[in-house]
Scaffold this motif. Structure first.
Motif, PDB file in Angstrom:
ATOM      1  N   ALA A 128       0.853  -1.192   0.000  1.00  0.00           N
ATOM      2  CA  ALA A 128       0.000   0.000   0.000  1.00  0.00           C
ATOM      3  C   ALA A 128       0.888   1.242   0.000  1.00  0.00           C
ATOM      4  CB  ALA A 128      -0.906   0.023   1.233  1.00  0.00           C
ATOM      5  N   ASN A 129       0.349   2.332  -0.545  1.00  0.00           N
ATOM      6  CA  ASN A 129       0.964   3.634  -0.315  1.00  0.00           C
ATOM      7  C   ASN A 129       0.512   4.140   1.053  1.00  0.00           C
ATOM      8  OD1 ASN A 129       0.518   3.762  -3.656  1.00  0.00           O
ATOM      9  ND2 ASN A 129       2.502   4.420  -2.886  1.00  0.00           N
ATOM     10  N   PHE A 137       0.498   7.765   2.597  1.00  0.00           N
ATOM     11  CA  PHE A 137      -0.320   8.979   2.655  1.00  0.00           C
ATOM     12  C   PHE A 137      -0.934   9.263   1.293  1.00  0.00           C
ATOM     13  CE2 PHE A 137       2.998   9.774   5.913  1.00  0.00           C
ATOM     14  CZ  PHE A 137       2.202  10.024   7.019  1.00  0.00           C
ATOM     15  N   ASP A 138      -2.164   9.780   1.309  1.00  0.00           N
ATOM     16  CA  ASP A 138      -2.711  10.280   0.048  1.00  0.00           C
ATOM     17  C   ASP A 138      -2.139  11.683  -0.205  1.00  0.00           C
ATOM     18  OD1 ASP A 138      -4.026  11.736   1.973  1.00  0.00           O
ATOM     19  OD2 ASP A 138      -6.048  11.067   1.440  1.00  0.00           O
ATOM     20  N   TYR A 139      -2.325  12.176  -1.392  1.00  0.00           N
ATOM     21  CA  TYR A 139      -1.834  13.492  -1.789  1.00  0.00           C
ATOM     22  C   TYR A 139      -0.303  13.595  -1.731  1.00  0.00           C
ATOM     23  CZ  TYR A 139      -6.750  14.675  -1.461  1.00  0.00           C
ATOM     24  OH  TYR A 139      -8.111  14.678  -1.624  1.00  0.00           O
ATOM     25  N   GLU A 188       3.202  11.775  -3.864  1.00  0.00           N
ATOM     26  CA  GLU A 188       3.498  11.055  -5.104  1.00  0.00           C
ATOM     27  C   GLU A 188       3.501   9.541  -4.903  1.00  0.00           C
ATOM     28  OE1 GLU A 188       7.406  11.455  -3.003  1.00  0.00           O
ATOM     29  OE2 GLU A 188       5.756  12.813  -3.431  1.00  0.00           O
ATOM     30  N   THR A 189       3.015   8.837  -5.919  1.00  0.00           N
ATOM     31  CA  THR A 189       3.050   7.372  -5.912  1.00  0.00           C
ATOM     32  C   THR A 189       3.823   6.839  -7.118  1.00  0.00           C
ATOM     33  OG1 THR A 189       0.939   7.286  -7.110  1.00  0.00           O
ATOM     34  CG2 THR A 189       0.854   7.188  -4.699  1.00  0.00           C
ATOM     35  N   ASN A 205       6.994   6.865   0.382  1.00  0.00           N
ATOM     36  CA  ASN A 205       5.563   6.852   0.686  1.00  0.00           C
ATOM     37  C   ASN A 205       4.916   5.515   0.325  1.00  0.00           C
ATOM     38  OD1 ASN A 205       3.124   8.104   1.583  1.00  0.00           O
ATOM     39  ND2 ASN A 205       2.527   8.394  -0.553  1.00  0.00           N
ATOM     40  N   ALA A 206       5.645   4.424   0.544  1.00  0.00           N
ATOM     41  CA  ALA A 206       5.108   3.116   0.141  1.00  0.00           C
ATOM     42  C   ALA A 206       5.635   2.007   1.053  1.00  0.00           C
ATOM     43  CB  ALA A 206       5.470   2.816  -1.308  1.00  0.00           C
TER      44      ALA A 206
END
Length: 423
Positions: free
Chosen positions: A72-73, A75-77, A79-80, A102-103
């Protein structure tokens, strides 16, 4: 390892009591919950005190071949994905890759998870790396896998270390044009001696050295004027041995820290080749640390070291006056008449020049380097392509004049050839 007992537990305190730790712990607690649900494993946190960039280099490669899975990533908002430009042989262009930051990534075969967590604070934002494993043994097995995988990745390309203001920058350059040993323009006796030394070092993991009780380390220094094939020689070595090869560019930013970092990395990859480009450029402030690194009993075990320089007179005598640093120094000279003839015929210049013209070229280019011979060939080919004739005398004289200007730094300056900007 005995299970730890904790004095302070996040779930027993509120954000008002432990504001910074609560935010930090809350995110990690949510990650652990997700990992428990998706893997049914109870994982523990580990600290990488060695700063092993190899783990993340391998992860990026393993994502591409599905050895590591994105859980899963975080945090939202944020970059992924990342945009990179890649060149591999004839294939080149922009590609979109999953972001490591962020992953949460998971290796199901090893029961190990890797996390790059963004940390947000008032004074600065940064990321922190975490390793999760089911137990100590699982993590040790995974680390052994990482370094075997890193060796596999390094084959077929050259790992380039460049010392920068921000530390050691590591890039990967694919060997897009194979250079055979036959393409290396050196006297046969010298070439055979260098290649024999290389081949024996990597033959059966240095069995020769063990048989004759010789320390399993080797260092050679290549010196001579620029443009005579030192880089071509290194490329031919890279393409003809079954071992990783790294290229270290010395700069004004080379420091005790970068020296220790590079030797720490290559020690884990051994047996391998480390090429140190422009070794004479080593800053004075870092030379003692560099000499100590060369003297280290373990830092060079399994390491074939190649130093290059265009200015041997600038080399610290301590580098070559003590056994165990550089064992041999080889001068890479400008090519002889026989080698110049071999080079010109090898370029198939006889497609548009007569044999007597080629021999004339070889005789008239006594002081030319291999790079200058290549420029002569290119200029002759261009002239033939457009005019169906070649003015050999003028081409040679123009190149000789340009070489002399470069040697003496006597450049014409007028309103059309000024270098810089008028204010």
């Amino acid at each position: 390892m005995k299970e730890s007992s904790f004095i302070i537990r996040m779930l027993e305190n509120t954000r008002e009591i432990l504001p910074n730790y609560h935010d930090y712990g809350y995110v990690l607690d949510k990650i652990l919950q997700v990992m428990q649900e998706k893997t049914e494993c109870s994982l523990k946190f580990y600290l990488d005190s060695e700063g092993q960039e190899e783990i993340w280099t391998v992860l990026q490669e393993d994502i591409d071949v599905s050895r590591a899975q994105l859980v899963a990533n975080i945090f939202d908002y944020i970059e992924t994905g990342t945009i990179t430009y890649e060149q591999n042989g004839d294939q080149q262009g922009f590609v979109i890759k999953p972001s490591l930051n962020n992953a949460v990534y998971y290796y199901p075969d090893h029961q190990v998870a890797l996390i790059k967590l963004p940390i947000f604070q008032n004074h600065a934002d940064y990321e922190r790396e975490f390793i999760l494993a089911e137990n100590d043994q699982a993590l040790l097995v995974f680390l052994a896998y990482v370094y075997e995988r890193q060796k596999e990745i390094m084959k077929g390309c050259v790992t380039v270390f460049t010392d920068t203001e921000d530390g050691v920058e590591r890039t990967k350059e694919w060997i897009t044009q194979q250079v055979s040993r036959e393409d290396v323009l050196l006297e046969e006796e010298l070439k055979n001696e260098i290649y024999r030394s290389i081949d024996e070092f990597f033959n059966e993991s240095g069995e020769f050295y063990k048989t004759y009780n010789i320390p399993y380390k080797r260092g050679i220094l290549l010196y001579g004027p620029p443009g005579n094939g030192k880089t071509t020689l290194v490329k031919s070595i890279a393409g003809s041995i079954d071992a990783p090869i790294a290229y270290w560019q010395i700069t004004e930013y080379t420091s005790s820290y970068s020296i220790q970092e590079v030797f720490s990395i290559v020690a884990k990859m051994a047996p391998m080749v480390l090429v140190i480009e422009d070794i004479d450029s080593m800053p004075e402030s870092a030379r003692s640390v560099f000499l100590n690194a060369l003297d280290g009993a373990t830092s060079k075990e399994g390491l074939f070291l190649i130093g290059t320089t265009n200015y041997p007179e600038r080399i610290d005598p301590a580098l070559i006056n003590r056994a165990g640093r550089f064992d041999r120094a080889y001068e890479i000279k400008t090519p002889s008449l026989a080698l110049r003839e071999k080079y010109l015929f090898g370029k198939k210049i006889d497609r548009f020049l007569r044999k007597e013209d080629i021999l004339y070229l070889a005789r008239q280019t006594e002081s030319f380097s291999v790079a200058q011979l290549n420029e002569l060939y290119t200029s002759a080919a261009l002239q033939w392509h457009y005019e169906q004739s070649v003015d050999l005398y003028t081409l040679i004289q123009n190149l000789k004049a340009a070489n002399e200007k470069a040697r003496t730094r006597e450049w014409e300056t007028d309103e059309y050839s000024s270098m810089g900007f008028e204010m």
